[in-house]
Design a protein around this motif. Sequence first.
Motif, mmCIF file in Angstrom:
data_model
loop_
_atom_site.group_PDB
_atom_site.id
_atom_site.type_symbol
_atom_site.label_atom_id
_atom_site.label_comp_id
_atom_site.label_asym_id
_atom_site.label_seq_id
_atom_site.Cartn_x
_atom_site.Cartn_y
_atom_site.Cartn_z
ATOM 1 N N LEU A 139 0.833 -1.206 0.000
ATOM 2 C CA LEU A 139 0.000 0.000 0.000
ATOM 3 C C LEU A 139 0.867 1.255 0.000
ATOM 4 O O LEU A 139 0.520 2.277 -0.591
ATOM 5 N N LEU A 140 2.009 1.160 0.654
ATOM 6 C CA LEU A 140 2.924 2.298 0.753
ATOM 7 C C LEU A 140 3.972 2.300 -0.360
ATOM 8 O O LEU A 140 4.922 3.081 -0.315
ATOM 9 N N GLY A 141 3.799 1.434 -1.346
ATOM 10 C CA GLY A 141 4.740 1.406 -2.468
ATOM 11 C C GLY A 141 6.095 0.869 -2.073
ATOM 12 O O GLY A 141 7.127 1.293 -2.606
ATOM 13 N N LEU A 142 6.107 -0.066 -1.124
ATOM 14 C CA LEU A 142 7.371 -0.634 -0.654
ATOM 15 C C LEU A 142 7.702 -1.908 -1.426
ATOM 16 O O LEU A 142 6.828 -2.595 -1.931
ATOM 17 N N ALA A 143 8.970 -2.200 -1.492
ATOM 18 C CA ALA A 143 9.450 -3.412 -2.149
ATOM 19 C C ALA A 143 10.648 -3.935 -1.351
ATOM 20 O O ALA A 143 11.071 -3.330 -0.367
ATOM 21 N N THR A 144 11.204 -5.065 -1.800
ATOM 22 C CA THR A 144 12.281 -5.721 -1.057
ATOM 23 C C THR A 144 13.451 -6.044 -1.972
ATOM 24 O O THR A 144 13.256 -6.586 -3.063
ATOM 25 N N TYR A 145 14.654 -5.691 -1.530
ATOM 26 C CA TYR A 145 15.857 -6.240 -2.165
ATOM 27 C C TYR A 145 16.602 -7.055 -1.109
ATOM 28 O O TYR A 145 16.318 -6.953 0.094
ATOM 29 N N ASN A 190 9.590 1.885 -3.996
ATOM 30 C CA ASN A 190 9.663 1.712 -5.446
ATOM 31 C C ASN A 190 10.144 3.003 -6.100
ATOM 32 O O ASN A 190 9.671 4.092 -5.757
ATOM 33 N N GLY A 191 11.080 2.877 -7.030
ATOM 34 C CA GLY A 191 11.608 4.047 -7.723
ATOM 35 C C GLY A 191 12.942 4.519 -7.193
ATOM 36 O O GLY A 191 13.587 5.385 -7.794
ATOM 37 N N MET A 192 13.403 3.947 -6.071
ATOM 38 C CA MET A 192 14.687 4.365 -5.515
ATOM 39 C C MET A 192 15.840 3.835 -6.370
ATOM 40 O O MET A 192 15.772 2.730 -6.909
ATOM 41 N N LYS A 193 16.902 4.637 -6.460
ATOM 42 C CA LYS A 193 18.087 4.239 -7.220
ATOM 43 C C LYS A 193 19.069 3.489 -6.316
ATOM 44 O O LYS A 193 18.960 3.526 -5.085
ATOM 45 N N ALA A 194 20.036 2.830 -6.965
ATOM 46 C CA ALA A 194 20.972 1.958 -6.242
ATOM 47 C C ALA A 194 21.694 2.650 -5.077
ATOM 48 O O ALA A 194 21.764 2.081 -3.984
ATOM 49 N N VAL A 235 24.628 -11.978 -13.719
ATOM 50 C CA VAL A 235 24.989 -10.970 -12.714
ATOM 51 C C VAL A 235 25.419 -9.701 -13.429
ATOM 52 O O VAL A 235 26.306 -9.731 -14.298
ATOM 53 N N ARG A 236 24.808 -8.578 -13.076
ATOM 54 C CA ARG A 236 25.055 -7.311 -13.754
ATOM 55 C C ARG A 236 25.797 -6.344 -12.840
ATOM 56 O O ARG A 236 25.673 -6.416 -11.612
ATOM 57 N N LEU A 237 26.551 -5.437 -13.440
ATOM 58 C CA LEU A 237 27.160 -4.339 -12.685
ATOM 59 C C LEU A 237 26.318 -3.090 -12.943
ATOM 60 O O LEU A 237 26.266 -2.587 -14.064
ATOM 61 N N GLU A 238 25.633 -2.627 -11.927
ATOM 62 C CA GLU A 238 24.732 -1.487 -12.065
ATOM 63 C C GLU A 238 25.322 -0.241 -11.418
ATOM 64 O O GLU A 238 25.971 -0.324 -10.370
ATOM 65 N N GLY A 239 25.111 0.909 -12.067
ATOM 66 C CA GLY A 239 25.670 2.170 -11.586
ATOM 67 C C GLY A 239 24.692 3.022 -10.805
ATOM 68 O O GLY A 239 23.635 2.557 -10.367
ATOM 69 N N LYS A 240 25.033 4.301 -10.686
ATOM 70 C CA LYS A 240 24.289 5.215 -9.818
ATOM 71 C C LYS A 240 22.865 5.492 -10.290
ATOM 72 O O LYS A 240 22.013 5.880 -9.491
ATOM 73 N N GLU A 241 22.589 5.311 -11.581
ATOM 74 C CA GLU A 241 21.263 5.622 -12.101
ATOM 75 C C GLU A 241 20.335 4.418 -12.136
ATOM 76 O O GLU A 241 19.181 4.524 -12.543
ATOM 77 N N TYR A 242 20.830 3.269 -11.692
ATOM 78 C CA TYR A 242 20.009 2.057 -11.751
ATOM 79 C C TYR A 242 18.853 2.145 -10.753
ATOM 80 O O TYR A 242 19.045 2.446 -9.570
ATOM 81 N N ILE A 243 17.633 1.889 -11.229
ATOM 82 C CA ILE A 243 16.453 1.851 -10.365
ATOM 83 C C ILE A 243 16.271 0.417 -9.878
ATOM 84 O O ILE A 243 16.048 -0.503 -10.670
ATOM 85 N N VAL A 244 16.386 0.240 -8.595
ATOM 86 C CA VAL A 244 16.351 -1.092 -7.986
ATOM 87 C C VAL A 244 14.970 -1.712 -8.153
ATOM 88 O O VAL A 244 13.945 -1.039 -8.040
ATOM 89 N N LYS A 245 14.954 -3.008 -8.422
ATOM 90 C CA LYS A 245 13.705 -3.745 -8.638
ATOM 91 C C LYS A 245 13.445 -4.688 -7.470
ATOM 92 O O LYS A 245 14.370 -5.191 -6.828
#
Length: 366
Positions: free
Chosen positions: A279-285, A300-304, A345-355
């Motif tokens: 409901l609060l737009g939360l997710a899990t990594y 949701n929408g936060m970057k790495a 396995v990927r190398l993600e940078g500062k602009e990557y939006i975490v899923k």
Amino acid sequence: MALTAGIVGLPNVGKSTLFNAITKAGVEAANYPFATIDPNVGMVEVPDMRLDELTKLVKPKKTVPATFEFTDIAGIVKGASKGEGLGNKFLSNIRQVDAICHVVRCFDDENITHVEGRVNPLEDIEIINLELIFADLESVDKRMSRVAKIAKTKDKEAVAELAVLEKIKPVLEEGKSARSIEFSDDELPIVKGLFLLTTKPVLYVANVAEDEVADEEGNEYVQQVKEFAATENAEVITVCAKAEEEIAELDDEDKADFLEALGIEESGLDKLIRAAYHLLGLATYFTAGEQEVRAWTFKNGMKAPECAGIIHTDFERGFIRAETVSYDDLKEHGSMTSAKEAGRVRLEGKEYIVKDGDVMLFRFNV
């Protein structure tokens, strides 16, 4: 992510019983109004089968689930916005939470007193919604009187805020919540700063009798709540608070037997926790290593780098990159080594939006 959902409702609808089940905190659940005076806060684990699977794969020394905070807020009565039934204190407590879980009584039981002397879920919902609307209308009126004076000086911020207030007020006067209004990207920060009660997202929790929990379609009260919630684009989940309190005391094996006896596959509490979480737009990594497998909550929408900062501010400040693999890929290949060999396995940078479901290893330097 310190976000919390407040459990609200009229007295004797099952709020404190539900909260007992959620937290096993033993909050007083007496059969009279205002058994709960001060808000009770409890942390719960977010159920996630992916964490269990990662633990089997990695075999860490410990496993740490994501958590979510619930606040049990005392029952609101008609007139709360005017201070009835300690209303001002209760409304203040609601103001502090990020989302509202609105418990609605959807069962008949002559042994449990209803504060209004009858069982009518739609009227119950209306009482609480109107009290929140009245409280917001008072806040808007007070704010408008102050901002209007400043707006006359052509102050840009005051002019913009006044426009938003003038957009909200007539909707509240019609008996509708502020969350029913569509706001532009420019208006949203202003709305957030008003801290209105009716802008908070709502989840309706239909509390039913134990013998009806497996047949919510046959409960007329539940269907009424669902029809109303559809007009707000709100979600409804069905629970039996009394049964959930019993389930919360059982071990996993006995819990499974109890759920089977009830004719359901999943406890209402697991549904509630997940529904409030989303409901609060939360997710899990996840982070996964020999020492620890852990679930981390993010918006949701936060970057790495922002997600790295949830672990420690140094991780965000010195962020270099993040080794990332999806949970599904890691599970398919069985290990991080195999996933790397398969090019997953990927190398993600500062602009990557975490899923949701990303398994991440952050590289940083400070």
